[in-house]
Design a protein around this motif. Structure first.
Motif, PDB file in Angstrom:
ATOM      1  N   ARG A  69     -21.122-127.048 -23.259  1.00  0.00           N
ATOM      2  CA  ARG A  69     -21.714-126.615 -21.996  1.00  0.00           C
ATOM      3  C   ARG A  69     -20.704-126.553 -20.849  1.00  0.00           C
ATOM      4  O   ARG A  69     -20.939-127.063 -19.759  1.00  0.00           O
ATOM      5  N   GLY A  70     -19.561-125.925 -21.107  1.00  0.00           N
ATOM      6  CA  GLY A  70     -18.591-125.703 -20.042  1.00  0.00           C
ATOM      7  C   GLY A  70     -17.534-126.776 -19.876  1.00  0.00           C
ATOM      8  O   GLY A  70     -16.783-126.743 -18.906  1.00  0.00           O
ATOM      9  N   ARG A  71     -17.458-127.708 -20.781  1.00  0.00           N
ATOM     10  CA  ARG A  71     -16.426-128.744 -20.686  1.00  0.00           C
ATOM     11  C   ARG A  71     -16.048-129.219 -22.080  1.00  0.00           C
ATOM     12  O   ARG A  71     -16.775-129.012 -23.030  1.00  0.00           O
ATOM     13  N   THR A  72     -14.918-129.880 -22.160  1.00  0.00           N
ATOM     14  CA  THR A  72     -14.498-130.476 -23.423  1.00  0.00           C
ATOM     15  C   THR A  72     -14.928-131.935 -23.437  1.00  0.00           C
ATOM     16  O   THR A  72     -14.637-132.673 -22.494  1.00  0.00           O
ATOM     17  N   LEU A  73     -15.628-132.308 -24.490  1.00  0.00           N
ATOM     18  CA  LEU A  73     -15.989-133.705 -24.708  1.00  0.00           C
ATOM     19  C   LEU A  73     -15.111-134.239 -25.827  1.00  0.00           C
ATOM     20  O   LEU A  73     -14.742-133.505 -26.740  1.00  0.00           O
ATOM     21  N   TYR A  74     -14.803-135.502 -25.757  1.00  0.00           N
ATOM     22  CA  TYR A  74     -14.102-136.190 -26.839  1.00  0.00           C
ATOM     23  C   TYR A  74     -15.080-137.226 -27.368  1.00  0.00           C
ATOM     24  O   TYR A  74     -15.571-138.067 -26.613  1.00  0.00           O
ATOM     25  N   VAL A 118     -15.142-137.823 -21.087  1.00  0.00           N
ATOM     26  CA  VAL A 118     -15.083-136.567 -20.351  1.00  0.00           C
ATOM     27  C   VAL A 118     -13.887-136.661 -19.417  1.00  0.00           C
ATOM     28  O   VAL A 118     -13.745-137.644 -18.686  1.00  0.00           O
ATOM     29  N   ILE A 119     -13.040-135.643 -19.461  1.00  0.00           N
ATOM     30  CA  ILE A 119     -11.892-135.569 -18.559  1.00  0.00           C
ATOM     31  C   ILE A 119     -12.265-134.570 -17.470  1.00  0.00           C
ATOM     32  O   ILE A 119     -12.508-133.400 -17.755  1.00  0.00           O
ATOM     33  N   ASN A 120     -12.331-135.005 -16.221  1.00  0.00           N
ATOM     34  CA  ASN A 120     -12.769-134.145 -15.123  1.00  0.00           C
ATOM     35  C   ASN A 120     -11.634-133.434 -14.404  1.00  0.00           C
ATOM     36  O   ASN A 120     -11.878-132.551 -13.602  1.00  0.00           O
ATOM     37  N   ALA A 121     -10.420-133.835 -14.643  1.00  0.00           N
ATOM     38  CA  ALA A 121      -9.249-133.184 -14.048  1.00  0.00           C
ATOM     39  C   ALA A 121      -8.214-133.002 -15.159  1.00  0.00           C
ATOM     40  O   ALA A 121      -8.176-133.790 -16.107  1.00  0.00           O
ATOM     41  N   PRO A 135     -25.049-133.501 -19.583  1.00  0.00           N
ATOM     42  CA  PRO A 135     -25.212-132.374 -18.643  1.00  0.00           C
ATOM     43  C   PRO A 135     -24.028-131.413 -18.696  1.00  0.00           C
ATOM     44  O   PRO A 135     -22.911-131.808 -19.034  1.00  0.00           O
ATOM     45  N   PRO A 136     -24.276-130.157 -18.319  1.00  0.00           N
ATOM     46  CA  PRO A 136     -23.174-129.190 -18.283  1.00  0.00           C
ATOM     47  C   PRO A 136     -22.185-129.539 -17.186  1.00  0.00           C
ATOM     48  O   PRO A 136     -22.486-130.311 -16.275  1.00  0.00           O
ATOM     49  N   ALA A 137     -21.010-128.930 -17.296  1.00  0.00           N
ATOM     50  CA  ALA A 137     -19.996-129.109 -16.258  1.00  0.00           C
ATOM     51  C   ALA A 137     -20.546-128.575 -14.942  1.00  0.00           C
ATOM     52  O   ALA A 137     -21.294-127.604 -14.935  1.00  0.00           O
ATOM     53  N   PRO A 138     -20.206-129.227 -13.826  1.00  0.00           N
ATOM     54  CA  PRO A 138     -20.649-128.704 -12.529  1.00  0.00           C
ATOM     55  C   PRO A 138     -20.163-127.276 -12.347  1.00  0.00           C
ATOM     56  O   PRO A 138     -19.107-126.905 -12.847  1.00  0.00           O
ATOM     57  N   GLY A 139     -20.930-126.470 -11.602  1.00  0.00           N
ATOM     58  CA  GLY A 139     -20.558-125.080 -11.356  1.00  0.00           C
ATOM     59  C   GLY A 139     -19.229-124.977 -10.637  1.00  0.00           C
ATOM     60  O   GLY A 139     -18.887-125.820  -9.826  1.00  0.00           O
ATOM     61  N   ARG A 140     -18.497-123.954 -10.950  1.00  0.00           N
ATOM     62  CA  ARG A 140     -17.195-123.728 -10.316  1.00  0.00           C
ATOM     63  C   ARG A 140     -17.390-122.928  -9.038  1.00  0.00           C
ATOM     64  O   ARG A 140     -18.244-122.073  -8.957  1.00  0.00           O
ATOM     65  N   THR A 141     -16.584-123.213  -8.054  1.00  0.00           N
ATOM     66  CA  THR A 141     -16.586-122.428  -6.821  1.00  0.00           C
ATOM     67  C   THR A 141     -15.336-121.574  -6.809  1.00  0.00           C
ATOM     68  O   THR A 141     -14.475-121.713  -7.671  1.00  0.00           O
ATOM     69  N   SER A 142     -15.200-120.713  -5.829  1.00  0.00           N
ATOM     70  CA  SER A 142     -14.011-119.868  -5.762  1.00  0.00           C
ATOM     71  C   SER A 142     -12.782-120.659  -5.324  1.00  0.00           C
ATOM     72  O   SER A 142     -11.669-120.242  -5.552  1.00  0.00           O
ATOM     73  N   ALA A 143     -12.985-121.802  -4.687  1.00  0.00           N
ATOM     74  CA  ALA A 143     -11.854-122.644  -4.278  1.00  0.00           C
ATOM     75  C   ALA A 143     -11.320-123.390  -5.494  1.00  0.00           C
ATOM     76  O   ALA A 143     -12.064-123.731  -6.400  1.00  0.00           O
ATOM     77  N   PRO A 144     -10.030-123.662  -5.554  1.00  0.00           N
ATOM     78  CA  PRO A 144      -9.490-124.404  -6.678  1.00  0.00           C
ATOM     79  C   PRO A 144     -10.056-125.817  -6.715  1.00  0.00           C
ATOM     80  O   PRO A 144     -10.376-126.404  -5.686  1.00  0.00           O
TER      81      PRO A 144
END
Length: 191
Positions: A37-42, A14-17, A167-176
């Motif tokens: 579920r909201g992210r790319t897995l390898y 999983v690449i988080n950034a 698990p799904p990717a953590p929820g996104r906030t409005s902040a970058p």
């Protein structure tokens, strides 16, 4: 970047950034990219041997280290020695929900576990509940590395039975999103 294994023996990354070269480096090493579920897995193909998983992950990681030093490898499927598979581990570390427990089959690893924050709790060791997930992962990484340097085998079970249970990717906030290695300001280019 996080490298892990499922209970059924799949190896995943999983690449988080954002790392622009990650997709190319991982797919060239034999990982298949998959949206989940909201992210790319390898993911390595089913049936990949530990030796092959070790080599493919090592190849990808070697290339990715030019872009980031921020990685965690808690996979058991990538552990391999030139002489063959690792012997049965002396220490088993288990993630289960928010708790992390460890069992030691011999006396030698017990002091190492305690040095890295584990406390004895009847038949096993536990990390304190007040620790954050990040602190627990850090304690496990340090303990596993310390045990490995002493020649003590460790197997980390993430509590993920199959790829579909990641698990799904953590929820996104409005902040970058902030890079994992926060603490240094981002370089900005003027237009």
């Amino acid at each position: 970047m996080f490298i892990g294994s499922t209970a059924d023996g799949a190896t995943f990354v999983v690449i988080n950034a954002r790392i622009p070269a990650a997709d190319r480096l991982l797919t060239e090493a034999g990982f298949a990219a998959r949206e989940h579920r909201g992210r790319t897995l390898y993911v390595l193909p089913p049936g990949t041997t530990n030796e092959d998983a070790h080599n493919r992950t090592g190849t990808a990681l070697y290339g990715l280290l030019a872009h980031t030093m921020d990685f965690v490898d808690l996979s058991w499927t990538t552990r391999w020695l030139e002489s063959g598979p690792l012997p049965e581990p002396d220490v088993h570390i288990q993630f289960s929900g928010n708790s992390v427990t460890a069992t030691a089959l011999t006396d030698a690893p017990r002091a190492v576990l305690e040095q890295h924050g584990f406390t004895a709790d009847s038949s096993h060791y536990v990390l304190p509940d007040h620790m954050s997930e990040e602190q627990k992962v850090g304690a496990v990484v340090r303990a596993e590395t310390h045990l490995s340097v002493q020649g003590i085998g460790t197997r980390v079970s993430l509590g993920i039975p199959t790829i579909d249970a990641i698990p799904p990717a953590p929820g996104r906030t409005s902040a970058p999103a902030r890079p994992l290695s926060a603490g240094t300001p981002a370089n900005r280019r003027a237009r």
